[in-house]
Design an enzyme around this catalytic site. Sequence first.
Site, PDB file in Angstrom:
ATOM      1  N   HIS A   7       3.805  11.190 -25.355  1.00 42.33           N
ATOM      2  CA  HIS A   7       2.498  11.272 -24.705  1.00 42.33           C
ATOM      3  C   HIS A   7       2.641  11.648 -23.241  1.00 42.33           C
ATOM      4  O   HIS A   7       3.712  11.557 -22.661  1.00 42.33           O
ATOM      5  CB  HIS A   7       1.707   9.961 -24.827  1.00 42.33           C
ATOM      6  CG  HIS A   7       2.349   8.764 -24.191  1.00 42.33           C
ATOM      7  ND1 HIS A   7       3.222   7.944 -24.866  1.00 42.33           N
ATOM      8  CD2 HIS A   7       2.248   8.237 -22.946  1.00 42.33           C
ATOM      9  CE1 HIS A   7       3.626   6.964 -24.066  1.00 42.33           C
ATOM     10  NE2 HIS A   7       3.055   7.126 -22.875  1.00 42.33           N
ATOM     11  N   GLU A 130       8.919   7.874 -19.034  1.00 38.61           N
ATOM     12  CA  GLU A 130       9.020   6.747 -19.964  1.00 38.61           C
ATOM     13  C   GLU A 130       9.830   7.228 -21.149  1.00 38.61           C
ATOM     14  O   GLU A 130       9.633   8.360 -21.617  1.00 38.61           O
ATOM     15  CB  GLU A 130       7.603   6.339 -20.411  1.00 38.61           C
ATOM     16  CG  GLU A 130       7.561   5.193 -21.410  1.00 38.61           C
ATOM     17  CD  GLU A 130       6.123   4.821 -21.811  1.00 38.61           C
ATOM     18  OE1 GLU A 130       5.204   5.646 -21.626  1.00 38.61           O
ATOM     19  OE2 GLU A 130       5.938   3.700 -22.318  1.00 38.61           O
TER      20      GLU A 130
HETATM   21 CO    CO Z   1       3.213   5.639 -21.461  1.00 38.93          CO
END
Ligand code: CO
Length: 134
Positions: A7, A130
């Site tokens: 994402h 991330e």
């Molecule tokens: Co995230």
Amino acid sequence: MIGRLNHVAIVVPDLDAASRVYRDTLGASVSDPVDMPAHGVTTVFVTLPNTKIELLHPLGTESPVQAFLDRNPSGGMHHVCYEVDDILAARDKLVADGARVLGGGEPKIGAHDKPVLFLHPKDFCGTLVEIEQA
Ligand code: CO
């Protein structure tokens, strides 16, 4: 080592307004807001055919995205998330290569109930990264 783009996260000042933009203007599939107290954010998930967009808004007084919103009052891109097959092996390789892992280096359970880690933006082209266990 990194796999799919899981994402892209965008911090927004108004989750309802951002949800409307993605649902009504852009015609995407948009979730209801989900509070994530352990991460200090409320999240809306936008599901696209090949990845997701996470709309993030501060939750609580210690939210890690509040300072970002203070600096960027109209919101902005906050981080990208890549999948890795083995998050502990990935962490150990990154640390061995000199990358800084945020938050002490122990994975937390992220928005998709999988272990995640965040990597220092200064080590990754100015972008907060991330990594998520695939
Ligand atoms: Co995230």
